[in-house]
Write a protein that holds these residues in place. Structure first.
Motif, PDB file in Angstrom:
ATOM      1  N   LEU A 210       0.832  -1.204   0.000  1.00  0.00           N
ATOM      2  CA  LEU A 210       0.000   0.000   0.000  1.00  0.00           C
ATOM      3  C   LEU A 210       0.866   1.253   0.000  1.00  0.00           C
ATOM      4  O   LEU A 210       0.535   2.255  -0.649  1.00  0.00           O
ATOM      5  CB  LEU A 210      -0.933  -0.011   1.214  1.00  0.00           C
ATOM      6  N   LYS A 211       1.979   1.212   0.720  1.00  0.00           N
ATOM      7  CA  LYS A 211       2.902   2.351   0.742  1.00  0.00           C
ATOM      8  C   LYS A 211       3.475   2.594  -0.651  1.00  0.00           C
ATOM      9  O   LYS A 211       3.550   3.743  -1.126  1.00  0.00           O
ATOM     10  CB  LYS A 211       4.019   2.097   1.743  1.00  0.00           C
ATOM     11  N   ASN A 212       3.868   1.510  -1.311  1.00  0.00           N
ATOM     12  CA  ASN A 212       4.414   1.614  -2.663  1.00  0.00           C
ATOM     13  C   ASN A 212       3.357   2.148  -3.634  1.00  0.00           C
ATOM     14  O   ASN A 212       3.634   2.991  -4.491  1.00  0.00           O
ATOM     15  CB  ASN A 212       4.910   0.234  -3.111  1.00  0.00           C
ATOM     16  N   VAL A 213       2.126   1.657  -3.488  1.00  0.00           N
ATOM     17  CA  VAL A 213       1.036   2.108  -4.357  1.00  0.00           C
ATOM     18  C   VAL A 213       0.780   3.595  -4.173  1.00  0.00           C
ATOM     19  O   VAL A 213       0.542   4.340  -5.143  1.00  0.00           O
ATOM     20  CB  VAL A 213      -0.246   1.294  -4.087  1.00  0.00           C
ATOM     21  N   ALA A 214       0.828   4.064  -2.924  1.00  0.00           N
ATOM     22  CA  ALA A 214       0.600   5.485  -2.649  1.00  0.00           C
ATOM     23  C   ALA A 214       1.650   6.357  -3.327  1.00  0.00           C
ATOM     24  O   ALA A 214       1.366   7.477  -3.764  1.00  0.00           O
ATOM     25  CB  ALA A 214       0.604   5.733  -1.146  1.00  0.00           C
ATOM     26  N   GLN A 215       2.871   5.821  -3.457  1.00  0.00           N
ATOM     27  CA  GLN A 215       3.969   6.593  -4.050  1.00  0.00           C
ATOM     28  C   GLN A 215       4.053   6.423  -5.572  1.00  0.00           C
ATOM     29  O   GLN A 215       4.306   7.390  -6.299  1.00  0.00           O
ATOM     30  CB  GLN A 215       5.299   6.156  -3.410  1.00  0.00           C
ATOM     31  N   ALA A 240     -10.588  -1.344 -13.114  1.00  0.00           N
ATOM     32  CA  ALA A 240     -10.647  -0.321 -12.063  1.00  0.00           C
ATOM     33  C   ALA A 240     -11.250  -0.856 -10.779  1.00  0.00           C
ATOM     34  O   ALA A 240     -11.050  -0.277  -9.697  1.00  0.00           O
ATOM     35  CB  ALA A 240     -11.462   0.883 -12.545  1.00  0.00           C
ATOM     36  N   TYR A 241     -11.976  -1.981 -10.868  1.00  0.00           N
ATOM     37  CA  TYR A 241     -12.621  -2.530  -9.687  1.00  0.00           C
ATOM     38  C   TYR A 241     -11.805  -3.644  -9.032  1.00  0.00           C
ATOM     39  O   TYR A 241     -12.340  -4.433  -8.246  1.00  0.00           O
ATOM     40  CB  TYR A 241     -14.016  -3.038 -10.048  1.00  0.00           C
ATOM     41  N   TYR A 242     -10.499  -3.654  -9.334  1.00  0.00           N
ATOM     42  CA  TYR A 242      -9.599  -4.656  -8.764  1.00  0.00           C
ATOM     43  C   TYR A 242      -8.407  -3.958  -8.116  1.00  0.00           C
ATOM     44  O   TYR A 242      -8.121  -2.796  -8.399  1.00  0.00           O
ATOM     45  CB  TYR A 242      -9.134  -5.625  -9.854  1.00  0.00           C
ATOM     46  N   HIS A 243      -7.670  -4.693  -7.269  1.00  0.00           N
ATOM     47  CA  HIS A 243      -6.551  -4.084  -6.549  1.00  0.00           C
ATOM     48  C   HIS A 243      -5.320  -3.894  -7.434  1.00  0.00           C
ATOM     49  O   HIS A 243      -4.564  -2.932  -7.242  1.00  0.00           O
ATOM     50  CB  HIS A 243      -6.183  -4.933  -5.324  1.00  0.00           C
ATOM     51  N   ASN A 244      -5.037  -4.837  -8.324  1.00  0.00           N
ATOM     52  CA  ASN A 244      -3.933  -4.710  -9.287  1.00  0.00           C
ATOM     53  C   ASN A 244      -2.593  -4.451  -8.600  1.00  0.00           C
ATOM     54  O   ASN A 244      -1.791  -3.639  -9.045  1.00  0.00           O
ATOM     55  CB  ASN A 244      -4.230  -3.572 -10.285  1.00  0.00           C
ATOM     56  N   GLN A 245      -2.344  -5.195  -7.524  1.00  0.00           N
ATOM     57  CA  GLN A 245      -1.113  -4.992  -6.752  1.00  0.00           C
ATOM     58  C   GLN A 245      -0.160  -6.178  -6.815  1.00  0.00           C
ATOM     59  O   GLN A 245       0.825  -6.217  -6.093  1.00  0.00           O
ATOM     60  CB  GLN A 245      -1.458  -4.687  -5.285  1.00  0.00           C
ATOM     61  N   GLY A 246      -0.433  -7.137  -7.697  1.00  0.00           N
ATOM     62  CA  GLY A 246       0.456  -8.282  -7.814  1.00  0.00           C
ATOM     63  C   GLY A 246       0.040  -9.436  -6.917  1.00  0.00           C
ATOM     64  O   GLY A 246      -1.015  -9.413  -6.284  1.00  0.00           O
TER      65      GLY A 246
END
Length: 593
Positions: A210-215, A240-246
């Motif tokens: 989440l920290k990486n996503v924020a940056q 757009a309705y998914y997290h897409n964070q790996g």
């Protein structure tokens, strides 16, 4: 000589319609003997009608449709060629579709009814992406269409016919549902090439915190043209309705925001998604009228989602004329403190009791300290609040993910005789039926299936199997193999379970009664408990001997006048009090008459 009276009872398990228990009364010197029928287990009782029946009264059968019975061979390949839901049929591969379907379950309803089953829980049956990489969706957990039954399993119409047929037999039907993810359709530019294949050197997409996503933002999602409209409802096609964070490692925050082995992780924090998921499952209730939901991967979705989802679904079911619609979640954690958060804060009526499974596995299959059971039940209060109760937990001994009781016994006690292994499985099933909670029989366990481990190694075929690694297993209580049809209503586990189901039905205290630990002896491996009834009935007393030797227990004076109702034991009453003798690996249920 002290005066004494001895009662000796053996309950013989058989078909539900033929269940009997015989009581032998001997006088002091044993010179006279009278045999009478113990009317406690006489003929099958009639269950409460399914719409009025509370969850505490139910006995579940957890079945994987693909591995049960092939009632319609024309649907073995699924959808027509070219569809995302086509293919994967190979009865020789433990990973593939084997042809079992909804029609097949319907054809075996009498088998389940005779076993004492009142509720059928099926693994997911909505339309899947049939093949992902080298995997095949025989299990049903890779959904693309939340409005249509997977063609490998049948059609919307065949599902409705099955539910009607089950209801005519007074059997409920529960759907296994998913809100956490869909099938793997979304790819990431940073991880995949234009064909959707992992870039050279990559086998997964590292999780972005989440920290990486924020940056730096999420990964850059894209969908292949051939799959751009694969999902239904339509909004599920929008990345757009998914997290897409790996990919998740199932630890920490990534267990909430990461993809399960590439499965598209839905952003269940988005209010639009919450509303959309509620609508999806309301529509299924409206169309099919199931009796409840089992929810997959509950702990991988945050609590606020469940606080909205569960009350909305229950309210809609009420409006549809299903007053006892029940929901239970899969929270893969043995800790009662962790599990109970979802029934209290999370507003789910119930969860699968992984704490029960863990304790029983150690005590019954590993010969561990019986006080593990004491420690478990001391935490039952965690589950009780204004809208849920510990008696509503779903208890089980094994499943499609972790493996079977037979496997646990073979692994922990490989040198025990076949007879003892069978006894241990029968005894563990008795404990599940008579302790608090709602028992769940995993398909095939009633036929002594053992499996070779977890996941696909615990998903054998009930119909004749062509999988070599299934067919070389030695089953508990049978000389059969999975190469042949295994719907044997004379199997000792089947007949035992059928008798336990009838005992449970005829004693409401075993369904609703408060459970309290009574006499426990680690050295003798004795565990006993009571199940309280109304103020007009004394509690039942239930005792288990988990040792390989007969054990004798002296009871407190409060149990004077108790006699054996079911099981195998000797009850001796003298002027000094009451003692019970339990043969090795046995149990007894006692009542004050």
């Amino acid at each position: 000589m002290k005066s004494r009276t001895t009662f000796y009872v053996i309950a013989f398990a058989g078909f539900a319609a033929c269940i009997g228990a015989w009581q032998v009364l001997l006088n002091t010197n044993g010179s006279q003997r009278t045999t009478v029928v113990n009317n406690t287990i006489k003929t099958p009782s009639t269950s409460t009608p399914y719409l009025q029946r509370s969850i505490e009264e139910d006995i579940f059968y957890f079945v994987m449709p693909d591995r049960f019975h092939n009632g319609d061979t024309t649907n073995d390949a699924g959808a027509p060629a070219g569809s995302i839901s086509h293919g994967g049929y190979d009865p020789t591969s433990k990973w593939a579709f084997h042809g079992g379907d909804i029609v097949g379950i319907q054809q075996k309803l009498s088998y389940l009814e005779d076993l004492g089953i009142t509720a059928i829980w099926m693994t997911p049956i909505l339309r899947n992406k049939a093949i992902q990489g080298d995997g095949v969706a025989h299990h049903g957990y890779w959904i693309v269409d939340f409005t249509e039954i997977d063609p490998h399993f049948g059609s919307n119409q065949s599902l409705k016919q099955f539910i009607r047929a089950a209801h005519q037999r007074n059997i409920k039907v529960f759907f296994d549902i998913i809100t956490n993810h869909t099938a793997d359709v979304i790819k990431y530019e940073e991880c995949h090439d234009s064909a959707g294949i992992h870039r050279e050197g990559l086998t997964r997409c590292a999780y972005r915190t989440l920290k990486n996503v924020a940056q730096n933002g999420t990964y850059s999602p894209f969908v292949l043209n051939s799959e751009s409209s694969a999902k239904s409802p339509e909004w599920l096609n929008d990345p757009a309705y998914y997290h897409n964070q790996g990919d998740t490692t199932f630890e920490g925050e990534n267990s909430l925001f990461g993809d399960f082995n590439g499965l598209d992780d839905i952003n269940t924090e988005d209010p639009f998604v919450v509303s959309g998921m509620v609508d999806i499952y309301k529509n299924l209730i409206t169309e099919f009228k199931p009796d409840g939901f089992r929810i997959d991967t509950v702990r991988h979705v945050q609590l606020p989602f469940w606080q909205t989802f569960s009350p909305a679904i229950l309210a809609h079911a009420q409006q549809q004329g299903i007053p006892n619609f029940h929901i239970f979640g899969e929270v893969y954690d043995p800790s009662p403190a962790a599990l109970s958060r979802y029934t209290t804060e999370g507003k789910l009526p119930s969860v699968l009791d992984f704490g029960f499974q863990d304790a029983v596995r150690h005590v019954f299959f590993d010969s561990d300290n019986v006080n593990k059971l004491t420690a478990l039940f001391k935490q039952d209060h965690f589950y009780n609040d204004d809208d849920s109760h510990v008696n509503q937990l779903l208890t089980f001994l094994g499943n499609h993910d972790m493996g079977r009781p037979g496997y646990f016994i073979n692994t922990s006690l490989p040198n025990k005789t076949r007879a003892e292994k069978l006894k241990r499985s029968i005894l563990a099933h008795a404990f599940m039926f008579f302790s608090r909670g709602v028992p769940v029989v995993y398909y095939g366990d009633e036929q002594g299936f053992t499996g070779d481990g977890y996941d696909v190694d615990a998903r054998e075929d009930m119909m004749p199997s062509a999988v070599d690694s299934y067919n070389d297993n030695t089953l508990l209580g049978s000389d059969a193999t999975t190469a042949k049809d295994n719907f044997n209503s004379g199997h000792p586990l089947y007949t035992a379970i059928a008798s336990y189901a009838e005992v449970r039905r005829q004693h409401p205290r075993l369904q609703f009664g408060e459970m309290k630990t009574a006499y426990v002896d680690d050295e003798k491996q004795i565990f006993s408990f009571t199940r309280s009834g109304s103020e007009h009935k004394p509690p039942l007393f239930v005792a288990f001997n988990l040792s390989n030797k007969a054990q004798t227990v002296t009871l407190d004076a409060i149990y004077d006048g108790y006699t054996l109702q079911f099981g195998e034991a000797v009850v001796e009453t003298t002027t000094d009090g009451t003692t019970i003798m339990l043969p090795a690996l046995s149990f007894g249920i006692f009542d004050k008459t």
